[in-house]
Design a protein around this motif. Structure first.
Motif, PDB file in Angstrom:
ATOM      1  N   ARG A  12      77.829 -75.337  40.760  1.00 60.28           N
ATOM      2  CA  ARG A  12      77.227 -76.248  41.841  1.00 60.28           C
ATOM      3  C   ARG A  12      77.547 -77.716  41.641  1.00 60.28           C
ATOM      4  O   ARG A  12      77.994 -78.304  42.537  1.00 60.28           O
ATOM      5  N   ARG A  13      77.413 -78.042  40.442  1.00 63.45           N
ATOM      6  CA  ARG A  13      77.689 -79.620  40.055  1.00 63.45           C
ATOM      7  C   ARG A  13      79.183 -79.668  40.395  1.00 63.45           C
ATOM      8  O   ARG A  13      79.706 -80.838  40.949  1.00 63.45           O
ATOM      9  N   ILE A  14      80.157 -78.821  40.098  1.00 65.26           N
ATOM     10  CA  ILE A  14      81.483 -79.043  40.257  1.00 65.26           C
ATOM     11  C   ILE A  14      81.863 -79.002  41.819  1.00 65.26           C
ATOM     12  O   ILE A  14      82.771 -79.773  42.313  1.00 65.26           O
ATOM     13  N   LYS A  15      81.351 -78.089  42.333  1.00 67.60           N
ATOM     14  CA  LYS A  15      81.376 -77.902  43.751  1.00 67.60           C
ATOM     15  C   LYS A  15      80.926 -79.215  44.719  1.00 67.60           C
ATOM     16  O   LYS A  15      81.590 -79.755  45.484  1.00 67.60           O
ATOM     17  N   LEU A  16      80.135 -79.936  44.085  1.00 68.51           N
ATOM     18  CA  LEU A  16      79.691 -81.350  44.697  1.00 68.51           C
ATOM     19  C   LEU A  16      80.632 -82.311  44.119  1.00 68.51           C
ATOM     20  O   LEU A  16      80.569 -83.522  44.766  1.00 68.51           O
ATOM     21  N   GLY A  17      81.591 -82.063  43.384  1.00 70.12           N
ATOM     22  CA  GLY A  17      82.297 -82.945  42.813  1.00 70.12           C
ATOM     23  C   GLY A  17      81.894 -84.164  41.816  1.00 70.12           C
ATOM     24  O   GLY A  17      82.297 -85.445  41.964  1.00 70.12           O
ATOM     25  N   VAL A  18      80.726 -84.005  41.194  1.00 71.65           N
ATOM     26  CA  VAL A  18      80.174 -84.837  40.219  1.00 71.65           C
ATOM     27  C   VAL A  18      80.470 -84.470  38.903  1.00 71.65           C
ATOM     28  O   VAL A  18      80.369 -83.402  38.378  1.00 71.65           O
ATOM     29  N   THR A  19      80.758 -85.579  38.281  1.00 70.28           N
ATOM     30  CA  THR A  19      81.183 -85.133  36.674  1.00 70.28           C
ATOM     31  C   THR A  19      79.735 -85.192  35.645  1.00 70.28           C
ATOM     32  O   THR A  19      78.728 -85.649  36.432  1.00 70.28           O
ATOM     33  N   GLN A  20      79.779 -84.625  34.889  1.00 73.10           N
ATOM     34  CA  GLN A  20      78.503 -84.692  33.700  1.00 73.10           C
ATOM     35  C   GLN A  20      77.960 -86.012  33.517  1.00 73.10           C
ATOM     36  O   GLN A  20      76.850 -86.157  33.415  1.00 73.10           O
ATOM     37  N   ALA A  21      78.957 -86.898  33.196  1.00 68.05           N
ATOM     38  CA  ALA A  21      78.323 -88.294  33.150  1.00 68.05           C
ATOM     39  C   ALA A  21      77.544 -88.754  34.083  1.00 68.05           C
ATOM     40  O   ALA A  21      76.657 -89.811  34.107  1.00 68.05           O
ATOM     41  N   ASP A  22      78.152 -88.625  35.325  1.00 73.26           N
ATOM     42  CA  ASP A  22      77.475 -88.879  36.687  1.00 73.26           C
ATOM     43  C   ASP A  22      76.193 -88.275  36.721  1.00 73.26           C
ATOM     44  O   ASP A  22      75.081 -89.096  37.141  1.00 73.26           O
ATOM     45  N   VAL A  23      75.889 -87.103  36.576  1.00 72.36           N
ATOM     46  CA  VAL A  23      74.819 -86.553  36.547  1.00 72.36           C
ATOM     47  C   VAL A  23      73.842 -87.252  35.502  1.00 72.36           C
ATOM     48  O   VAL A  23      72.535 -87.580  35.824  1.00 72.36           O
ATOM     49  N   GLY A  24      74.203 -87.472  34.414  1.00 63.25           N
ATOM     50  CA  GLY A  24      73.439 -88.019  33.206  1.00 63.25           C
ATOM     51  C   GLY A  24      72.787 -89.460  33.589  1.00 63.25           C
ATOM     52  O   GLY A  24      71.699 -89.675  33.468  1.00 63.25           O
ATOM     53  N   SER A  25      73.892 -90.061  34.239  1.00 63.36           N
ATOM     54  CA  SER A  25      73.279 -91.440  34.592  1.00 63.36           C
ATOM     55  C   SER A  25      72.469 -91.455  35.785  1.00 63.36           C
ATOM     56  O   SER A  25      71.656 -92.283  36.011  1.00 63.36           O
ATOM     57  N   ALA A  26      72.819 -90.660  36.693  1.00 61.99           N
ATOM     58  CA  ALA A  26      71.955 -90.619  38.096  1.00 61.99           C
ATOM     59  C   ALA A  26      70.544 -89.989  37.852  1.00 61.99           C
ATOM     60  O   ALA A  26      69.560 -90.278  38.759  1.00 61.99           O
ATOM     61  N   LEU A  27      70.153 -89.206  36.778  1.00 65.14           N
ATOM     62  CA  LEU A  27      68.858 -88.774  36.526  1.00 65.14           C
ATOM     63  C   LEU A  27      67.801 -90.113  36.514  1.00 65.14           C
ATOM     64  O   LEU A  27      66.830 -89.882  36.616  1.00 65.14           O
ATOM     65  N   ALA A  28      68.142 -91.293  35.875  1.00 67.73           N
ATOM     66  CA  ALA A  28      67.173 -92.255  35.831  1.00 67.73           C
ATOM     67  C   ALA A  28      66.927 -92.584  37.371  1.00 67.73           C
ATOM     68  O   ALA A  28      65.865 -93.198  37.558  1.00 67.73           O
ATOM     69  N   ASN A  29      67.793 -92.437  38.385  1.00 69.91           N
ATOM     70  CA  ASN A  29      67.294 -92.783  39.502  1.00 69.91           C
ATOM     71  C   ASN A  29      66.231 -91.734  40.333  1.00 69.91           C
ATOM     72  O   ASN A  29      65.814 -92.352  41.491  1.00 69.91           O
ATOM     73  N   LEU A  30      66.180 -90.768  39.962  1.00 65.00           N
ATOM     74  CA  LEU A  30      65.127 -89.531  40.417  1.00 65.00           C
ATOM     75  C   LEU A  30      63.963 -90.078  40.016  1.00 65.00           C
ATOM     76  O   LEU A  30      62.911 -89.687  40.648  1.00 65.00           O
ATOM     77  N   LYS A  31      63.545 -91.108  39.293  1.00 66.01           N
ATOM     78  CA  LYS A  31      62.031 -91.626  39.036  1.00 66.01           C
ATOM     79  C   LYS A  31      61.293 -90.659  38.616  1.00 66.01           C
ATOM     80  O   LYS A  31      60.120 -90.464  38.928  1.00 66.01           O
ATOM     81  N   ILE A  32      61.795 -89.687  37.624  1.00 66.49           N
ATOM     82  CA  ILE A  32      60.985 -88.914  37.059  1.00 66.49           C
ATOM     83  C   ILE A  32      60.241 -89.430  35.779  1.00 66.49           C
ATOM     84  O   ILE A  32      60.935 -89.990  34.970  1.00 66.49           O
ATOM     85  N   PRO A  33      58.783 -89.556  35.700  1.00 63.18           N
ATOM     86  CA  PRO A  33      58.270 -90.030  34.427  1.00 63.18           C
ATOM     87  C   PRO A  33      58.784 -89.579  33.048  1.00 63.18           C
ATOM     88  O   PRO A  33      58.967 -88.462  33.037  1.00 63.18           O
ATOM     89  N   GLY A  34      59.216 -90.416  32.443  1.00 61.10           N
ATOM     90  CA  GLY A  34      59.618 -90.265  30.787  1.00 61.10           C
ATOM     91  C   GLY A  34      61.114 -89.730  31.021  1.00 61.10           C
ATOM     92  O   GLY A  34      61.496 -89.211  30.037  1.00 61.10           O
TER      93      GLY A  34
END
Length: 92
Positions: A12-34
């Motif tokens: 699904r990540r590949i289908k969205l056209g998102v790299t592994q690095a993009d996922v890793g850096s985008a996680l901070a924007n989800l505002k999940i505690p910790g």
């Protein structure tokens, strides 16, 4: 269950056209505690099932949350690049 999710996540990540690095850096924007950014290496190791079982279990809900948000944004045709990339410019 973890193996099936890891494979589904990768596809699904590949289908969205998102790299592994993009996922890793985008996680901070989800505002999940910790939860901050994750490295590309961590995402790669999750997808290839080479992390420890405990780390896999801990990361699954976090990556699931990102995937749901990214797919929701795509369905709504939103232009929220931080969901996909964390808002950072790509390195060359």
């Amino acid at each position: 269950d973890l193996e099936a999710f890891a494979e589904r996540f990768k596809q699904r990540r590949i289908k969205l056209g998102v790299t592994q690095a993009d996922v890793g850096s985008a996680l901070a924007n989800l505002k999940i505690p910790g939860v901050g950014c994750l490295s590309q290496s961590t995402i790669c190791r999750f997808e290839s099932l080479t992390l420890s079982h405990n780390n896999m279990v801990a990361l699954k809900p976090i990556l699931e949350a990102w995937l749901e948000e990214a797919e929701r944004a795509q369905r709504e045709k939103m232009t929220k690049p931080e969901i996909y990339t964390g808002g950072d410019k790509k390195r060359k």
